[in-house]
Design a protein around this motif. Structure first.
Motif, PDB file in Angstrom:
ATOM      1  N   LEU A   1     -11.337  19.170  14.848  1.00  0.00           N
ATOM      2  CA  LEU A   1     -11.777  20.458  15.397  1.00  0.00           C
ATOM      3  C   LEU A   1     -12.961  20.230  16.316  1.00  0.00           C
ATOM      4  CD1 LEU A   1     -11.800  23.584  15.437  1.00  0.00           C
ATOM      5  CD2 LEU A   1     -13.268  23.469  13.398  1.00  0.00           C
TER       6      LEU A   1
ATOM      7  N   GLN B   1     -15.380  22.160  19.660  1.00  0.00           N
ATOM      8  CA  GLN B   1     -15.659  23.370  20.428  1.00  0.00           C
ATOM      9  C   GLN B   1     -15.210  23.198  21.880  1.00  0.00           C
ATOM     10  OE1 GLN B   1     -19.839  24.232  19.977  1.00  0.00           O
ATOM     11  NE2 GLN B   1     -19.510  25.281  18.028  1.00  0.00           N
ATOM     12  N   PRO B   2     -14.909  24.293  22.548  1.00  0.00           N
ATOM     13  CA  PRO B   2     -14.580  24.196  23.977  1.00  0.00           C
ATOM     14  C   PRO B   2     -15.675  23.468  24.744  1.00  0.00           C
ATOM     15  CG  PRO B   2     -14.082  26.383  23.162  1.00  0.00           C
ATOM     16  CD  PRO B   2     -14.801  25.673  22.041  1.00  0.00           C
TER      17      PRO B   2
ATOM     18  N   LYS C   1     -10.350  22.368  26.269  1.00  0.00           N
ATOM     19  CA  LYS C   1     -10.131  23.810  26.376  1.00  0.00           C
ATOM     20  C   LYS C   1      -9.284  24.277  25.191  1.00  0.00           C
ATOM     21  CE  LYS C   1      -9.784  23.302  31.416  1.00  0.00           C
ATOM     22  NZ  LYS C   1      -8.931  23.553  32.600  1.00  0.00           N
ATOM     23  N   PRO C   2      -9.348  25.543  24.858  1.00  0.00           N
ATOM     24  CA  PRO C   2      -8.508  26.043  23.761  1.00  0.00           C
ATOM     25  C   PRO C   2      -7.019  25.756  23.985  1.00  0.00           C
ATOM     26  CG  PRO C   2     -10.206  27.641  24.278  1.00  0.00           C
ATOM     27  CD  PRO C   2     -10.308  26.563  25.323  1.00  0.00           C
ATOM     28  N   GLU C   3      -6.590  25.749  25.225  1.00  0.00           N
ATOM     29  CA  GLU C   3      -5.174  25.486  25.502  1.00  0.00           C
ATOM     30  C   GLU C   3      -4.784  24.028  25.289  1.00  0.00           C
ATOM     31  OE1 GLU C   3      -7.386  27.036  27.497  1.00  0.00           O
ATOM     32  OE2 GLU C   3      -7.042  26.537  29.619  1.00  0.00           O
TER      33      GLU C   3
ATOM     34  N   THR D   1      -5.225  22.722  22.419  1.00  0.00           N
ATOM     35  CA  THR D   1      -4.897  22.695  21.005  1.00  0.00           C
ATOM     36  C   THR D   1      -3.423  22.380  20.797  1.00  0.00           C
ATOM     37  OG1 THR D   1      -6.646  24.252  20.416  1.00  0.00           O
ATOM     38  CG2 THR D   1      -4.781  24.085  18.901  1.00  0.00           C
TER      39      THR D   1
ATOM     40  N   THR E   1      -7.665  20.638  17.541  1.00  0.00           N
ATOM     41  CA  THR E   1      -7.920  22.076  17.609  1.00  0.00           C
ATOM     42  C   THR E   1      -9.204  22.312  18.385  1.00  0.00           C
ATOM     43  OG1 THR E   1      -6.830  22.435  15.474  1.00  0.00           O
ATOM     44  CG2 THR E   1      -8.239  24.196  16.307  1.00  0.00           C
ATOM     45  N   VAL E   2      -9.094  23.095  19.441  1.00  0.00           N
ATOM     46  CA  VAL E   2     -10.253  23.411  20.274  1.00  0.00           C
ATOM     47  C   VAL E   2     -10.557  24.893  20.091  1.00  0.00           C
ATOM     48  CG1 VAL E   2     -11.264  23.333  22.568  1.00  0.00           C
ATOM     49  CG2 VAL E   2      -9.504  21.663  21.914  1.00  0.00           C
ATOM     50  N   SER E   3     -11.655  25.161  19.433  1.00  0.00           N
ATOM     51  CA  SER E   3     -11.991  26.539  19.091  1.00  0.00           C
ATOM     52  C   SER E   3     -13.479  26.660  18.828  1.00  0.00           C
ATOM     53  CB  SER E   3     -11.209  26.982  17.851  1.00  0.00           C
ATOM     54  OG  SER E   3     -11.604  28.273  17.432  1.00  0.00           O
ATOM     55  N   SER E   4     -14.025  27.825  19.159  1.00  0.00           N
ATOM     56  CA  SER E   4     -15.428  28.087  18.851  1.00  0.00           C
ATOM     57  C   SER E   4     -15.554  28.805  17.507  1.00  0.00           C
ATOM     58  CB  SER E   4     -16.048  28.918  19.966  1.00  0.00           C
ATOM     59  OG  SER E   4     -15.304  30.102  20.190  1.00  0.00           O
TER      60      SER E   4
END
Length: 123
Positions: A11, A13-14, A87-89, A91, A120-123
């Protein structure tokens, strides 16, 4: 037993970075082109990058150009995918694959596949 094992997912962060590794056991990667692929939930598998057996030729999907870098260390029997500015995309489950021969093959022409590592790219 011939096997590819991916590692390094997680995991993040962006804007962050991860380095994925693809290690081979039971065979040497010296004579194999290596590709990285990814598959997000509900989407088709996508080719991300490929490196020739010598490392002299690489290619990237347009979506990752300038952010991802593929490399190989044949002495360690390992290929890497450095992923920056995530980036979240991005993921997805990331897979590596090997094809005997010098050049990067078509997506359906790989001989061996790993089990994948989740990014997984997420804040």
């Amino acid at each position: 037993q011939l096997q590819l094992v991916e590692s390094g997912g997680g995991l993040v962060q962006p804007g962050g970075s991860l380095r994925l590794s693809c290690a081979a056991s039971g065979f040497t990667l010296d004579y194999y082109a290596i590709g990285w692929f990814r598959q997000a939930p509900g989407k088709e598998r996508e080719g991300v990058s490929c490196i020739s057996s010598s490392g002299g030729s690489t290619n990237y999907a347009d979506s990752v150009k300038g952010r991802f870098t593929i490399s190989r260390d044949n002495a360690k029997n390992t290929v890497y995918l450095q992923m920056n500015s995530l980036k979240p995309e991005d993921t997805a489950v990331y897979y590596c694959a090997a094809r005997a021969g010098s050049s990067c093959p078509g997506a359906n022409e790989y001989d061996y596949w790993g089990q994948g590592t989740q990014v997984t790219v997420s804040s």
